[in-house]
Write a protein that holds these residues in place. Structure first.
Motif, PDB file in Angstrom:
ATOM      1  N   GLY A 376       0.783  -1.227   0.000  1.00  0.00           N
ATOM      2  CA  GLY A 376       0.000   0.000   0.000  1.00  0.00           C
ATOM      3  C   GLY A 376       0.811   1.272   0.000  1.00  0.00           C
ATOM      4  N   ALA A 377       2.140   1.153  -0.135  1.00  0.00           N
ATOM      5  CA  ALA A 377       3.003   2.335  -0.090  1.00  0.00           C
ATOM      6  C   ALA A 377       3.858   2.410  -1.345  1.00  0.00           C
ATOM      7  N   LEU A 378       4.051   3.630  -1.815  1.00  0.00           N
ATOM      8  CA  LEU A 378       4.957   3.926  -2.918  1.00  0.00           C
ATOM      9  C   LEU A 378       6.314   4.262  -2.314  1.00  0.00           C
ATOM     10  N   THR A 379       7.346   3.494  -2.668  1.00  0.00           N
ATOM     11  CA  THR A 379       8.683   3.720  -2.122  1.00  0.00           C
ATOM     12  C   THR A 379       9.514   4.519  -3.112  1.00  0.00           C
ATOM     13  N   VAL A 380      10.060   5.640  -2.631  1.00  0.00           N
ATOM     14  CA  VAL A 380      10.845   6.547  -3.476  1.00  0.00           C
ATOM     15  C   VAL A 380      12.268   6.583  -2.915  1.00  0.00           C
TER      16      VAL A 380
END
Length: 536
Positions: A376-380
């Motif tokens: 559920g998270a976008l990792t940048v």
């Protein structure tokens, strides 16, 4: 001096303006500030705002007396003063008038709308605006336009003078003359602002934001079941029984087939779960259940929430004829508690939020570097000091309706600043003007939602095409996780506004023998005001 709304916090500059050393002659460096717009030194055609909210006479040696009134002058049968955050005009004749500064150099093909927010307590219903051009400097009726104003009004109302189809509004506009009323010969007129605009944003909408007072609410019909007051931009309704109510100004006289949404931003500090709107019409002056609509509210709310009452499918609204007055019941059934109302907007358009979550991938967000989504998270990952991510293109966001961006972010770096950029259909390149910084937590232990306010940013205009987010600026290592990005109509920026200012200050100092024209940021209201100084 504290700004419009105490809950927004004191507005202070994040960092000092960059030094002018090394800049080209006549050029001032640029910085993010809480700003509106002006015409000097800009090539982006933003609105020109004359805002009298905090016009005061500075003590500077270089002060020009005309700046007290934003450069407006030539008061004829008028005595100007500043009263309760507005320009007060005391009328002493039947043909009062005043003038803008000369040499506006206004491109009539770009600036086609004049917006004047004023209150007219007098019986007159006529006003006019005239202009001269560089090609024709004579004042005459051919270069003028009359407009109707509301007589005996006890609240501020924005009048939009549409000059887009006026043949004599052409070429380069040199000067404006306003007759705020015609024929009465006495009384007062109050002007909140004058805007020279490039587009007619959200025509027909009517806003009550309680900046200075009750905005006419509670005057005709009054209120009941509560004590009602307004201060610092909030109308407070303290319940004394289970049926509190307050009436809007009378004789609103708007077309319900155009205005179909009522937006109420409110904090409900009671256990109630519903509120109600009533209305009457010119044809039927009674208030009754047939002409009403209920809406759900959050009980015991700790934050302000915007409620949109959609009347577009309500036959009693759309088919009942001209609406005359409203009655707001902020809650129903609870005999105690308090409701705080930030604003009431009678709107022509229902804003629709745009939101991205990342439960099933990157939602078409991209990056110059690697980007992944899991859990559920976008990792940048920060692989350079300029790590950035991009939204899908062609978002088609109406900037006049959606004015806040919310980012739920976990920052795993020592950066404390993020930055939002955008492009528009008229200006499709990313640049510093179309950007807004926001403060983030260093090495955050959990997720934090940051609300970025753009309603004071002069470059958040038109149709937003694409977003870019630099989630943790100037950090070549570490990473950020993002669970939600949303562009929304409403938001509480008080946590941010104590540290950053909305908007972008860009100005040019003209190096001439005459007085140089610069622009100054108003530190309380947040509008760039055009000010003439004689700089030695």
């Amino acid at each position: 001096m504290i700004g419009k709304k105490a809950k927004r916090g004191l507005i202070v500059i994040v960092a000092a303006l960059l030094t002018l050393a090394g800049a080209p002659a006549g050029y001032a460096q640029q910085s993010n500030v809480n700003a509106s717009a002006s015409k000097y030194g800009s090539d982006k055609n933003e609105a020109i705002v004359y805002d009298f909210y905090n016009s005061t006479a500075p003590t500077s040696y270089y002060y020009d007396p005309n700046d007290r009134y934003q450069g407006w002058n030539g008061w004829t049968q008028l005595t100007p003063s500043l009263d309760n955050h507005a320009l007060k005009l005391a009328i002493s004749g039947a043909n009062p008038q005043f003038y803008s500064e000369d040499q506006l150099h206004l491109n009539a093909s770009i600036y086609k709308y004049i917006r004047i927010r004023m209150m007219n307590p007098n019986p007159t219903e006529s006003a006019s605006i005239s202009w001269t051009t560089t090609a024709d400097t004579t004042w005459n009726t051919a270069k003028s336009k009359a407009f109707t104003i509301r007589g005996n009004d006890v609240s501020y109302y924005e009048y939009v003078i549409d000059l887009s189809q006026t043949a004599s509004w052409s070429g380069t506009i040199k000067q404006l003359m306003i007759k705020p009323e015609i024929g009465v010969g006495s009384g007062n007129i109050y002007i909140d602002y004058i805007k020279l605009d490039t587009e007619n944003l959200n025509p027909g909408a009517l806003t009550y934001n309680f900046d200075y007072d009750m905005n006419g609410w509670g005057v005709t019909g009054g209120y009941g079941g509560a004590t009602v007051s307004a201060t610092r931009g909030i109308m407070t309704i303290a319940n004394t029984n289970a049926a509190p109510y307050v009436y809007s100004p009378d004789w609103l006289l708007f077309d319900p087939t155009a205005v179909q949404y009522i937006r109420i931003k409110m904090k409900n500090r009671s256990a109630a779960t519903s509120g109600k709107i009533y209305w009457n019409t010119v044809a039927d002056a009674s208030f009754n259940e047939a002409k009403s609509a209920s809406f759900a509210i959050n009980p015991n709310d700790s934050e302000f929430t915007e409620y949109v009452v959609d009347l577009s499918q309500t036959a009693a609204w759309t088919g009942g004829g001209t609406v005359r007055q409203l009655r707001l019941d902020p809650e129903r059934g609870v005999a105690s508690g308090v409701e705080e109302v930030d604003y009431v907007i009678l709107d022509t358009i229902n804003p629709s939020d745009l939101a991205y979550t990342f439960g099933s991938g990157t939602a078409d967000w991209t990056s110059d570097d690697s980007l992944s989504a899991a859990g559920g998270a976008l990792t940048v990952p920060n692989t350079t000091a300029d790590t950035k991510i991009f939204s899908p293109n062609n978002l088609n966001v109406n900037a006049s309706l959606l004015k806040y961006v919310k980012i739920t972010l976990k920052n795993n770096t020592y950066s404390n600043v993020g930055q939002l950029y955008w492009t528009t259909t008229d200006d499709p390149d990313f640049d510093e003007r179309k950007s807004q910084t926001f403060i983030i937590n260093e090495m955050d232990s959990g997720y934090t939602t940051y609300t970025i306010g753009l309603n004071q940013n002069q470059y958040w205009r038109g149709t937003i095409k694409q977003l870019r987010i630099d989630p943790s600026s100037m950090q070549p290592s570490g990473s950020s996780q993002i669970t939600r990005i949303a562009v929304v109509a409403d938001g509480d920026t008080s946590a941010q506004n104590g540290q950053v200012r909305e908007g972008f200050l860009d100005y040019t100092v003209e190096d001439t023998a005459a007085a140089r024209s610069i622009r100054r940021a108003d530190p309380c209201r947040g509008n760039i005001r055009r000010t003439r100084y004689g700089i030695p």
